[in-house]
Enzyme design. Sequence first.
Site, PDB file in Angstrom:
ATOM      1  N   SER A 159      52.615  75.829  33.077  1.00  0.00           N
ATOM      2  CA  SER A 159      53.759  75.323  33.753  1.00  0.00           C
ATOM      3  C   SER A 159      54.994  75.800  33.320  1.00  0.00           C
ATOM      4  O   SER A 159      55.857  75.656  33.805  1.00  0.00           O
ATOM      5  CB  SER A 159      53.726  73.864  34.113  1.00  0.00           C
ATOM      6  OG  SER A 159      52.908  73.324  35.065  1.00  0.00           O
TER       7      SER A 159
ATOM      8  N   LYS B  99      57.063  77.805  35.748  1.00  0.00           N
ATOM      9  CA  LYS B  99      57.756  77.074  36.812  1.00  0.00           C
ATOM     10  C   LYS B  99      59.282  77.243  36.513  1.00  0.00           C
ATOM     11  O   LYS B  99      60.066  77.105  37.487  1.00  0.00           O
ATOM     12  CB  LYS B  99      57.398  75.605  36.829  1.00  0.00           C
ATOM     13  CG  LYS B  99      55.867  75.323  37.536  1.00  0.00           C
ATOM     14  CD  LYS B  99      55.467  73.955  37.389  1.00  0.00           C
ATOM     15  CE  LYS B  99      54.205  73.541  38.194  1.00  0.00           C
ATOM     16  NZ  LYS B  99      53.107  73.857  37.463  1.00  0.00           N
TER      17      LYS B  99
ATOM     18  N   TYR C 199      50.794  81.704  42.493  1.00  0.00           N
ATOM     19  CA  TYR C 199      50.949  80.481  41.587  1.00  0.00           C
ATOM     20  C   TYR C 199      50.053  80.703  40.515  1.00  0.00           C
ATOM     21  O   TYR C 199      50.349  80.425  39.342  1.00  0.00           O
ATOM     22  CB  TYR C 199      50.754  79.033  42.464  1.00  0.00           C
ATOM     23  CG  TYR C 199      50.883  77.854  41.445  1.00  0.00           C
ATOM     24  CD1 TYR C 199      51.980  77.542  41.279  1.00  0.00           C
ATOM     25  CD2 TYR C 199      49.631  77.390  41.134  1.00  0.00           C
ATOM     26  CE1 TYR C 199      52.051  76.388  40.340  1.00  0.00           C
ATOM     27  CE2 TYR C 199      49.615  76.336  40.290  1.00  0.00           C
ATOM     28  CZ  TYR C 199      50.894  75.922  39.925  1.00  0.00           C
ATOM     29  OH  TYR C 199      50.777  74.564  39.063  1.00  0.00           O
TER      30      TYR C 199
ATOM     31  N   TYR D 216      57.289  66.483  33.169  1.00  0.00           N
ATOM     32  CA  TYR D 216      56.451  65.286  33.825  1.00  0.00           C
ATOM     33  C   TYR D 216      57.068  64.024  33.604  1.00  0.00           C
ATOM     34  O   TYR D 216      58.048  63.717  33.549  1.00  0.00           O
ATOM     35  CB  TYR D 216      55.118  65.630  33.580  1.00  0.00           C
ATOM     36  CG  TYR D 216      54.582  67.118  33.557  1.00  0.00           C
ATOM     37  CD1 TYR D 216      54.983  67.900  34.512  1.00  0.00           C
ATOM     38  CD2 TYR D 216      54.043  67.312  32.390  1.00  0.00           C
ATOM     39  CE1 TYR D 216      54.321  69.487  34.308  1.00  0.00           C
ATOM     40  CE2 TYR D 216      53.787  68.670  32.015  1.00  0.00           C
ATOM     41  CZ  TYR D 216      53.814  69.692  33.146  1.00  0.00           C
ATOM     42  OH  TYR D 216      53.543  70.879  32.715  1.00  0.00           O
TER      43      TYR D 216
ATOM     44  N   VAL E  20      50.415  72.907  30.473  1.00  0.00           N
ATOM     45  CA  VAL E  20      49.092  72.507  29.889  1.00  0.00           C
ATOM     46  C   VAL E  20      48.371  73.517  28.987  1.00  0.00           C
ATOM     47  O   VAL E  20      47.275  73.120  28.389  1.00  0.00           O
ATOM     48  CB  VAL E  20      47.992  71.826  31.172  1.00  0.00           C
ATOM     49  CG1 VAL E  20      48.788  70.774  31.703  1.00  0.00           C
ATOM     50  CG2 VAL E  20      47.821  73.127  31.971  1.00  0.00           C
TER      51      VAL E  20
HETATM   52  N1  GLN Z   1      48.194  75.941  36.314  1.00  0.00           N
HETATM   53  C1  GLN Z   1      48.439  74.322  35.994  1.00  0.00           C
HETATM   54  C2  GLN Z   1      47.992  73.576  37.468  1.00  0.00           C
HETATM   55  O1  GLN Z   1      48.464  74.079  38.257  1.00  0.00           O
HETATM   56  C3  GLN Z   1      49.897  74.125  35.381  1.00  0.00           C
HETATM   57  C4  GLN Z   1      50.023  72.658  35.301  1.00  0.00           C
HETATM   58  C5  GLN Z   1      50.524  72.395  33.986  1.00  0.00           C
HETATM   59  O2  GLN Z   1      50.874  73.422  33.033  1.00  0.00           O
HETATM   60  N2  GLN Z   1      51.192  71.232  33.979  1.00  0.00           N
HETATM   61  O3  GLN Z   1      47.533  72.550  37.550  1.00  0.00           O
END
Ligand code: GLN
Length: 305
Positions: free
Chosen positions: A64, A67, A189, A241, A259
């Site tokens: 993430s 993002k 993604y 988050y 994650v």
């Molecule tokens: N690729 C992971 C997902 O879409 C990314 C989530 C994350 O890093 N929080 O679930």
Amino acid sequence: MGGYSTVLEQIEEETRPLAGRGEVAQYIPELAGVRADQFGMAVVTLDGTVHACGEARVPFSIQSISKLFSLTLAFTCVGDALWQRVGREPSGTAFNSLVQLETEKGIPRNPFINAGALVVTDVLCTRFVNPETALVEFVRRLSGNATLDYDLRVARSELDTAFRNRAMAHFMRSFGNLHNPVDDVIDAYCRHCAIRMDCVDLARAVAFLANGGVNPWTGERIVSESSAKRLSALMLTCGTYDAAGDFAYRVGIPCKSGVGGGIVGHIPGELGLCVWSPALEATGNSLAGSVALERFTTLTGRSLF
Ligand code: GLN
């Protein structure tokens, strides 16, 4: 700022015993096999000086953290029009939650939860013929490392198991908030999440935000000074988050986690940083990484506040 190397040594000594506590992300099969007890941290000051400790040069899956880069790139393409399709409020729910989407008519709360990042990815799919290459090239420019790439095995592993993200994408499409085919958006993604980088390259890649939107390594303006502040505000309020409030309280700088166990952050006017340790706490943030960041801002006396 030569003191940062000493601070990192102390943090590694204190935090290394925590590495491995928590859970390595299991829901993406390729991530489940990563050794949990690794720990690395890097600080890069705006003059280019690198301070690093532990496994700071071991590449990992940025997940993430991508993002932040996809939002920045999409923002350079469509500007404020993005906010008609994505909100700017903390979600108060898990990063992969579906619950708000129905009541909020397919408009995700913010660009750093999965639903929001899928809309951001949709913008990139409209703008670029090859959205995955566009993001990889963007991150290469930001970090100054032309060899960066995504890990196809991790991308495939996530693609095979992206049931929840597909559900969100279909749902948003039903509200008209996804313009490209769901498969195209999910594919881009997952490849973005599968980019592999180490702590030093990530600390370098976020430094443009600490530098008022200008890439310190090339002098290229990436976003306006005002946009750099706004992206940083989103990191502070939504970047970790459902733990963003706790992070603001404990760490006090803009951060974005993934994650894969990485967390990037920056101190405006001073430095970019990244910490990595794969085992996560329940909110999906690196457990040892969170503690290390708290120690960093405490020991240096640096934070936004
Ligand atoms: N690729 C992971 C997902 O879409 C990314 C989530 C994350 O890093 N929080 O679930």
